[in-house]
Design a protein around this motif. Structure first.
Motif, PDB file in Angstrom:
ATOM      1  N   GLU A  61      26.588  15.590   4.984  1.00 47.81           N
ATOM      2  CA  GLU A  61      26.584  16.709   4.030  1.00 47.81           C
ATOM      3  C   GLU A  61      26.050  16.216   2.690  1.00 47.81           C
ATOM      4  N   GLU A  62      26.549  15.051   2.291  1.00 45.80           N
ATOM      5  CA  GLU A  62      26.160  14.476   1.001  1.00 45.80           C
ATOM      6  C   GLU A  62      24.685  14.060   1.008  1.00 45.80           C
ATOM      7  N   VAL A  63      24.260  13.400   2.104  1.00 48.30           N
ATOM      8  CA  VAL A  63      22.881  12.891   2.152  1.00 48.30           C
ATOM      9  C   VAL A  63      21.880  14.048   2.177  1.00 48.30           C
ATOM     10  N   GLN A  64      22.182  15.087   2.943  1.00 50.06           N
ATOM     11  CA  GLN A  64      21.197  16.160   3.119  1.00 50.06           C
ATOM     12  C   GLN A  64      21.094  17.096   1.922  1.00 50.06           C
ATOM     13  N   PHE A  65      22.100  17.054   1.033  1.00 53.99           N
ATOM     14  CA  PHE A  65      22.191  18.053  -0.033  1.00 53.99           C
ATOM     15  C   PHE A  65      20.893  18.216  -0.817  1.00 53.99           C
ATOM     16  N   SER A  66      20.309  17.109  -1.272  1.00 52.94           N
ATOM     17  CA  SER A  66      19.131  17.232  -2.137  1.00 52.94           C
ATOM     18  C   SER A  66      17.808  17.169  -1.381  1.00 52.94           C
ATOM     19  N   CYS A  67      17.838  16.830  -0.092  1.00 51.98           N
ATOM     20  CA  CYS A  67      16.585  16.691   0.660  1.00 51.98           C
ATOM     21  C   CYS A  67      15.868  18.035   0.746  1.00 51.98           C
ATOM     22  N   ILE A  68      14.566  18.007   0.532  1.00 53.15           N
ATOM     23  CA  ILE A  68      13.782  19.244   0.624  1.00 53.15           C
ATOM     24  C   ILE A  68      12.943  19.267   1.903  1.00 53.15           C
ATOM     25  N   ASN A  69      13.223  18.339   2.803  1.00 53.79           N
ATOM     26  CA  ASN A  69      12.524  18.290   4.102  1.00 53.79           C
ATOM     27  C   ASN A  69      11.001  18.268   3.932  1.00 53.79           C
ATOM     28  N   CYS A  70      10.528  17.543   2.934  1.00 58.91           N
ATOM     29  CA  CYS A  70       9.081  17.493   2.699  1.00 58.91           C
ATOM     30  C   CYS A  70       8.381  16.595   3.720  1.00 58.91           C
ATOM     31  N   GLY A  71       9.124  15.661   4.329  1.00 63.88           N
ATOM     32  CA  GLY A  71       8.540  14.778   5.344  1.00 63.88           C
ATOM     33  C   GLY A  71       7.796  13.582   4.780  1.00 63.88           C
ATOM     34  N   THR A  72       7.756  13.453   3.454  1.00 65.57           N
ATOM     35  CA  THR A  72       7.027  12.330   2.845  1.00 65.57           C
ATOM     36  C   THR A  72       7.525  10.987   3.375  1.00 65.57           C
ATOM     37  N   THR A 100       0.850  -1.195   0.000  1.00 63.73           N
ATOM     38  CA  THR A 100       0.000   0.000   0.000  1.00 63.73           C
ATOM     39  C   THR A 100       0.884   1.243   0.000  1.00 63.73           C
ATOM     40  N   LYS A 101       0.322   2.358  -0.454  1.00 62.42           N
ATOM     41  CA  LYS A 101       1.122   3.582  -0.529  1.00 62.42           C
ATOM     42  C   LYS A 101       1.488   4.067   0.879  1.00 62.42           C
ATOM     43  N   LEU A 102       0.487   4.167   1.732  1.00 59.61           N
ATOM     44  CA  LEU A 102       0.736   4.473   3.145  1.00 59.61           C
ATOM     45  C   LEU A 102       0.767   3.156   3.901  1.00 59.61           C
ATOM     46  N   SER A 103       1.560   3.095   4.946  1.00 59.12           N
ATOM     47  CA  SER A 103       1.564   1.868   5.736  1.00 59.12           C
ATOM     48  C   SER A 103       0.274   1.809   6.559  1.00 59.12           C
ATOM     49  N   THR A 137       8.687  10.179   6.168  1.00 53.74           N
ATOM     50  CA  THR A 137       8.237   9.872   7.534  1.00 53.74           C
ATOM     51  C   THR A 137       6.755   9.514   7.567  1.00 53.74           C
ATOM     52  N   PHE A 138       5.968  10.137   6.699  1.00 53.58           N
ATOM     53  CA  PHE A 138       4.525   9.873   6.714  1.00 53.58           C
ATOM     54  C   PHE A 138       4.194   8.502   6.120  1.00 53.58           C
ATOM     55  N   VAL A 139       4.978   8.055   5.146  1.00 49.69           N
ATOM     56  CA  VAL A 139       4.685   6.731   4.560  1.00 49.69           C
ATOM     57  C   VAL A 139       5.283   5.594   5.386  1.00 49.69           C
ATOM     58  N   CYS A 140       6.157   5.927   6.312  1.00 48.29           N
ATOM     59  CA  CYS A 140       6.947   4.893   7.008  1.00 48.29           C
ATOM     60  C   CYS A 140       6.165   4.243   8.154  1.00 48.29           C
ATOM     61  N   PRO A 141       6.174   2.909   8.217  1.00 48.37           N
ATOM     62  CA  PRO A 141       5.457   2.233   9.305  1.00 48.37           C
ATOM     63  C   PRO A 141       6.159   2.333  10.654  1.00 48.37           C
ATOM     64  N   THR A 142       7.435   2.734  10.666  1.00 42.40           N
ATOM     65  CA  THR A 142       8.130   2.817  11.960  1.00 42.40           C
ATOM     66  C   THR A 142       8.427   4.257  12.372  1.00 42.40           C
ATOM     67  N   CYS A 143       7.821   5.238  11.712  1.00 42.69           N
ATOM     68  CA  CYS A 143       7.926   6.629  12.170  1.00 42.69           C
ATOM     69  C   CYS A 143       6.697   6.911  13.023  1.00 42.69           C
ATOM     70  N   MET A 161      -6.077  17.652  19.834  1.00 39.54           N
ATOM     71  CA  MET A 161      -5.792  16.778  18.685  1.00 39.54           C
ATOM     72  C   MET A 161      -4.393  16.180  18.789  1.00 39.54           C
ATOM     73  N   ARG A 162      -4.284  14.952  18.316  1.00 40.40           N
ATOM     74  CA  ARG A 162      -2.958  14.350  18.142  1.00 40.40           C
ATOM     75  C   ARG A 162      -2.749  14.186  16.646  1.00 40.40           C
ATOM     76  N   LEU A 163      -1.646  14.714  16.155  1.00 38.66           N
ATOM     77  CA  LEU A 163      -1.388  14.746  14.708  1.00 38.66           C
ATOM     78  C   LEU A 163       0.018  14.222  14.428  1.00 38.66           C
ATOM     79  N   TRP A 164       0.149  13.458  13.358  1.00 40.63           N
ATOM     80  CA  TRP A 164       1.499  13.019  12.981  1.00 40.63           C
ATOM     81  C   TRP A 164       2.397  14.253  12.819  1.00 40.63           C
ATOM     82  N   ASP A 165       3.612  14.121  13.252  1.00 41.49           N
ATOM     83  CA  ASP A 165       4.616  15.156  13.032  1.00 41.49           C
ATOM     84  C   ASP A 165       5.866  14.438  12.543  1.00 41.49           C
ATOM     85  N   ALA A 166       6.930  15.172  12.277  1.00 44.98           N
ATOM     86  CA  ALA A 166       8.098  14.508  11.697  1.00 44.98           C
ATOM     87  C   ALA A 166       9.377  15.245  12.047  1.00 44.98           C
ATOM     88  N   CYS A 167      10.430  14.451  12.266  1.00 41.78           N
ATOM     89  CA  CYS A 167      11.749  15.017  12.570  1.00 41.78           C
ATOM     90  C   CYS A 167      12.299  15.826  11.402  1.00 41.78           C
TER      91      CYS A 167
END
Ligand code: SF4
Ligand code: SF4
Length: 349
Positions: A233-244, A52-55, A246-252, A269-275
């Motif tokens: 430095e290398e890993v973060q370079f292209s990340c746009i911090n969209c959080g996608t 499934t797209k979302l866990s 974390t939202f699709v991940c079953p262990t976040c 309310m309790r709402l998903w958030d992300a690091c």
């Protein structure tokens, strides 16, 4: 533990039978992808899907959940008192869950259900759920469960495992809860070749996955060395911090709690958030310990691959479902990050 055979054409009847006894959840095709939802029609369950797209974590830890209601009306003697929202804890069956997603619940339990801390909603939803898994005969190219301690026929976290053997399904009970569920079903005669077919399917599925990386090659490294490694430095370079991811991940499991108020009525309310979001760690003082993108990206991967295994001794906090690999808009691949953490190279192990 018992084992029964269900001829393919009998499955809708069994789904209908379960719908009469339980709340039934399963994968439903949404036009472009499958999602887990409560099944209203027996024919809506579609087991012909890869993932499934979302866990399914939202069935236990919803993306947005009203926890309490309150009134601010000073004339009301109950002003300011939090009232818990009633929830449905009647028995339910979750059908068609993949082994990686079921294993994720076991990993997530260390956050929601410990000797010291119990999230009552998580615990009660776990208790009222019977998980009927579906073995992965044909994992996709982004799956890597076997590299992180799981497997396409793994039973961790499941009550029943279904294996699609062509003309039908072999249903194997894994827990007493699973035994109870299968006891209510009239099975069909087990084909003689079914046990060998299961072995062959399992071997072929595992062989198709290969080894994406060696977990020990980074979990045994020094935490501070990994923390200060220039690889981030290398890993973060292209990340746009969209959080996608974390939202699709079953262990976040991160969440935020907010009060939403309209006139004199309010809801907590309790709402998903992300690091990956800067506001997640923003302090009331104005200080932000993870104010830079590099710090947030490092947190996501270090938490999954280093802090979690170091703290719990329970393996890495990734089940290899591959959702983040598929969904990341800039193609950041946790398998490559793991290899960078291992030996500074993104080449396959
Ligand atoms: S980190 Fe990615 S591959 Fe691992 S469990 Fe989460 S979404 Fe799946
Ligand atoms: S999905 Fe990709 S771009 Fe978005 S936060 Fe995750 S790693 Fe960064």
């Amino acid at each position: 533990m018992s084992e029964i055979y269900i001829a393919r054409e009998k499955l809708p009847g069994i789904v209908e039978q379960w719908m009469g006894r339980y709340r039934l959840f399963g994968p439903v095709f949404q036009g472009q992808y499958h999602e887990f939802e409560q099944v209203k029609q027996p024919g809506a369950v579609d087991l012909d899907f890869v993932n499934t797209k979302l866990s399914p974590k939202g069935l236990f830890h919803p993306q947005a959940e009203k926890m309490f209601e309150f009134t601010l009306d000073k004339q009301n003697p109950e002003a300011g008192i939090l009232k818990e929202i009633p929830r449905d804890y009647s028995e339910r069956v979750i059908l068609g869950i993949r082994p990686c997603d079921a294993r994720a619940f076991v990993l997530d339990d260390v956050n929601f259900n410990t000797n010291d801390i119990k999230d009552p909603w998580w615990v009660r939803r776990r208790e009222c759920s019977t998980l009927v898994g579906l073995a992965c005969n044909d994992p996709c190219s982004t799956c890597f469960c076997t590299s992180v301690g799981g497997g396409p026929f793994d039973t961790a976290g499941l009550d029943v495992l279904l294996v699609d053997v062509g003309d039908g399904f072999v249903a194997q009970a894994v827990t007493p809860k699973g035994e109870d569920l299968l006891a209510g079903i009239q099975g069909d005669p087990m084909p003689g070749e079914a046990p060998q077919k299961i072995e062959d399917l399992k071997k072929a599925a595992e062989a198709s996955l290969g080894k994406a990386f060696q977990v020990e090659s980074f979990t045994q490294k020094n935490m501070l060395d990994l923390f200060s490694d220039p690889l981030w430095e290398e890993v973060q370079f292209s990340c746009i911090n969209c959080g996608t991811c974390t939202f699709v991940c079953p262990t976040c499991w991160c969440f935020d709690i907010q009060d939403e108020v309209s006139e004199d009525k309010g809801a907590r309310m309790r709402l998903w958030d992300a690091c990956m979001f800067p506001l997640f760690t923003y302090h009331g003082s104005g200080h932000n310990p993870r104010g830079q993108k590099l710090q947030r990206v490092r947190q996501r991967f270090m938490h999954k691959l280093k802090y979690y295994p170091d703290k719990y001794g329970n393996g890495v906090a990734c089940v290899g479902c591959g959702r983040c690999v598929k969904a990341c808009p800039v193609n950041i691949d946790i398998r490559q990050v793991a290899r960078l953490m291992s030996d500074g190279c993104v080449c396959p192990a």
